[in-house]
Scaffold this motif. Structure first.
Motif, short mmCIF file in Angstrom:
data_model
loop_
_atom_site.label_atom_id
_atom_site.label_comp_id
_atom_site.label_asym_id
_atom_site.label_seq_id
_atom_site.Cartn_x
_atom_site.Cartn_y
_atom_site.Cartn_z
N LYS A 1 0.81 -1.21 0.00
CA LYS A 1 0.00 0.00 0.00
C LYS A 1 0.85 1.27 0.00
O LYS A 1 0.37 2.34 0.32
N THR A 2 2.12 1.14 -0.39
CA THR A 2 2.99 2.31 -0.38
C THR A 2 2.49 3.38 -1.35
O THR A 2 2.69 4.57 -1.13
N ALA A 3 1.86 2.96 -2.44
CA ALA A 3 1.36 3.92 -3.43
C ALA A 3 0.25 4.80 -2.85
O ALA A 3 -0.01 5.88 -3.36
N LEU A 4 -0.40 4.33 -1.79
CA LEU A 4 -1.46 5.12 -1.14
C LEU A 4 -0.97 5.72 0.18
O LEU A 4 -1.77 6.14 1.00
N GLY A 5 0.35 5.78 0.33
CA GLY A 5 0.91 6.26 1.59
C GLY A 5 0.56 7.69 1.92
O GLY A 5 0.53 8.07 3.09
N ASP A 6 0.28 8.51 0.90
CA ASP A 6 -0.05 9.91 1.14
C ASP A 6 -1.54 10.17 1.15
O ASP A 6 -1.97 11.32 1.20
N VAL A 7 -2.33 9.11 1.11
CA VAL A 7 -3.78 9.24 1.24
C VAL A 7 -4.12 9.03 2.71
O VAL A 7 -3.65 8.08 3.34
N GLY A 8 -4.91 9.90 3.28
CA GLY A 8 -5.28 9.78 4.67
C GLY A 8 -6.00 8.46 4.95
O GLY A 8 -6.75 7.96 4.10
N GLU A 9 -5.77 7.89 6.12
CA GLU A 9 -6.38 6.61 6.49
C GLU A 9 -7.90 6.66 6.40
O GLU A 9 -8.54 5.66 6.10
N GLU A 10 -8.47 7.84 6.64
CA GLU A 10 -9.93 7.97 6.58
C GLU A 10 -10.46 7.84 5.15
O GLU A 10 -11.67 7.68 4.95
N ARG A 11 -9.57 7.88 4.15
CA ARG A 11 -9.98 7.76 2.76
C ARG A 11 -9.68 6.37 2.18
O ARG A 11 -9.84 6.16 0.98
N ILE A 12 -9.25 5.43 3.02
CA ILE A 12 -8.92 4.09 2.57
C ILE A 12 -9.77 3.08 3.33
O ILE A 12 -9.81 3.08 4.56
N VAL A 13 -10.45 2.20 2.58
CA VAL A 13 -11.22 1.12 3.18
C VAL A 13 -10.56 -0.19 2.77
O VAL A 13 -10.38 -0.45 1.59
N LYS A 14 -10.19 -1.01 3.74
CA LYS A 14 -9.46 -2.25 3.46
C LYS A 14 -10.42 -3.40 3.17
O LYS A 14 -11.48 -3.50 3.77
N LYS A 15 -10.01 -4.25 2.21
CA LYS A 15 -10.75 -5.47 1.90
C LYS A 15 -10.01 -6.65 2.51
O LYS A 15 -8.77 -6.71 2.44
N PRO A 16 -10.73 -7.63 3.09
CA PRO A 16 -12.18 -7.66 3.28
C PRO A 16 -12.61 -6.68 4.35
O PRO A 16 -11.84 -6.34 5.25
N PHE A 17 -13.85 -6.19 4.26
CA PHE A 17 -14.35 -5.20 5.19
C PHE A 17 -14.45 -5.78 6.59
O PHE A 17 -14.85 -6.92 6.78
N ILE A 18 -14.10 -4.97 7.58
CA ILE A 18 -14.17 -5.38 8.99
C ILE A 18 -15.15 -4.48 9.72
O ILE A 18 -15.07 -3.25 9.62
N ASP A 19 -16.05 -5.11 10.46
CA ASP A 19 -17.06 -4.38 11.23
C ASP A 19 -17.80 -3.40 10.31
O ASP A 19 -18.20 -3.76 9.22
N ASP A 20 -17.93 -2.13 10.75
CA ASP A 20 -18.69 -1.16 9.96
C ASP A 20 -17.77 -0.12 9.33
O ASP A 20 -18.18 1.01 9.09
N GLU A 21 -16.52 -0.51 9.03
CA GLU A 21 -15.55 0.45 8.50
C GLU A 21 -16.04 1.08 7.19
O GLU A 21 -15.90 2.29 6.99
N LEU A 22 -16.60 0.27 6.31
CA LEU A 22 -17.05 0.79 5.02
C LEU A 22 -18.10 1.87 5.20
O LEU A 22 -17.95 2.99 4.68
N THR A 23 -19.18 1.57 5.92
CA THR A 23 -20.26 2.54 6.06
C THR A 23 -19.83 3.76 6.87
O THR A 23 -20.24 4.88 6.56
N THR A 24 -18.98 3.55 7.86
CA THR A 24 -18.51 4.68 8.67
C THR A 24 -17.71 5.66 7.82
O THR A 24 -17.90 6.88 7.90
N LYS A 25 -16.80 5.14 6.99
CA LYS A 25 -15.96 6.02 6.18
C LYS A 25 -16.73 6.65 5.03
O LYS A 25 -16.44 7.79 4.64
N VAL A 26 -17.71 5.94 4.48
CA VAL A 26 -18.56 6.53 3.44
C VAL A 26 -19.35 7.69 4.03
O VAL A 26 -19.42 8.78 3.45
N ASN A 27 -19.96 7.47 5.19
CA ASN A 27 -20.71 8.53 5.86
C ASN A 27 -19.84 9.76 6.11
O ASN A 27 -20.24 10.90 5.84
#
Length: 212
Positions: free
Chosen positions: A167-193
């Motif tokens: 994920k070095t290519a996304l190193g300058d993207v804030g963690e709040e803008r990255i959702v990891k696969k497979p999704f864990i708990d409600d990370e996807l919906t929380t970050k989309v909101n």
């Protein structure tokens, strides 16, 4: 399935398909969704005859479902029913699972399988509120698509979805803008909101497009 394949069926990135034909994220994604909901999965298989995958989800009382939905809405403070999300993922199974999670809480999801199709849809569709981009796609990567979106639609928020090992290519993207696969708990919906509320930050020039 053989016993060896069955033992690895839910492993992240494991696939029996040839290179470029499968990501190995389908069953692991479904397993994550089932566990997130308090359920589970069972595989029944006979080698040479066929396989069935059964997903078990808990039954919920109507009251608790309504309370859970109200909690998400109160936390996000987003008019979900009016929010349209552009979902770009070249993996059909993962794309469908992702869309179902978002549609379950009230978003409208427009699904496409490539960066080119996403840009065409943006040109045609009057209202899209957020772009959810798979990072590692053939042809145009998620970063390539994001740069075009930023140039043509600078106010559109962007989230990256990635199971990409490096994920070095996304190193300058804030963690709040990255959702990891497979999704864990409600990370996807929380970050989309959160992205819908905060809007669109600039994409760093340090982020390099993915090259295969």
């Amino acid at each position: 399935m053989t016993k060896e394949v069955l033992a690895k069926a839910f492993e992240l990135f494991f696939t029996t398909k040839e290179i470029g034909k499968g990501s190995g994220l389908g069953l692991s994604q479904v397993l994550g969704f089932a566990k997130q909901s308090g359920g589970g999965i069972r595989i029944e298989t006979r080698y040479g005859e066929g396989t069935s995958v059964k997903v078990y989800l808990p039954r919920a009382a109507e009251k608790s479902v309504l309370e859970g939905s109200a909690l998400i809405a109160d936390t996000a403070r987003v008019e979900r029913r009016s929010a349209v999300i552009l979902l770009v993922d070249d993996d059909n199974a993962v794309r469908d699972v992702t869309a179902s999670i978002l549609e379950e809480i009230g978003y409208v999801v427009l699904k496409v399988s490539s960066g080119g199709a996403a840009l065409d849809l943006l040109d045609q569709h009057a209202k899209i509120d957020l772009a959810l981009l798979d990072f590692a796609m053939p042809g145009m990567s998620g970063v390539d698509v994001a740069r075009q979106i930023q140039q043509n639609y600078p106010a559109l928020p962007i989230l990256f979805v990635t199971g990409y090992a490096d994920k070095t290519a996304l190193g300058d993207v804030g963690e709040e803008r990255i959702v990891k696969k497979p999704f864990i708990d409600d990370e996807l919906t929380t970050k989309v909101n959160a992205a819908l509320i905060k809007g669109a930050p600039r994409l760093s020039d340090k982020i390099a497009p993915l090259r295969r």
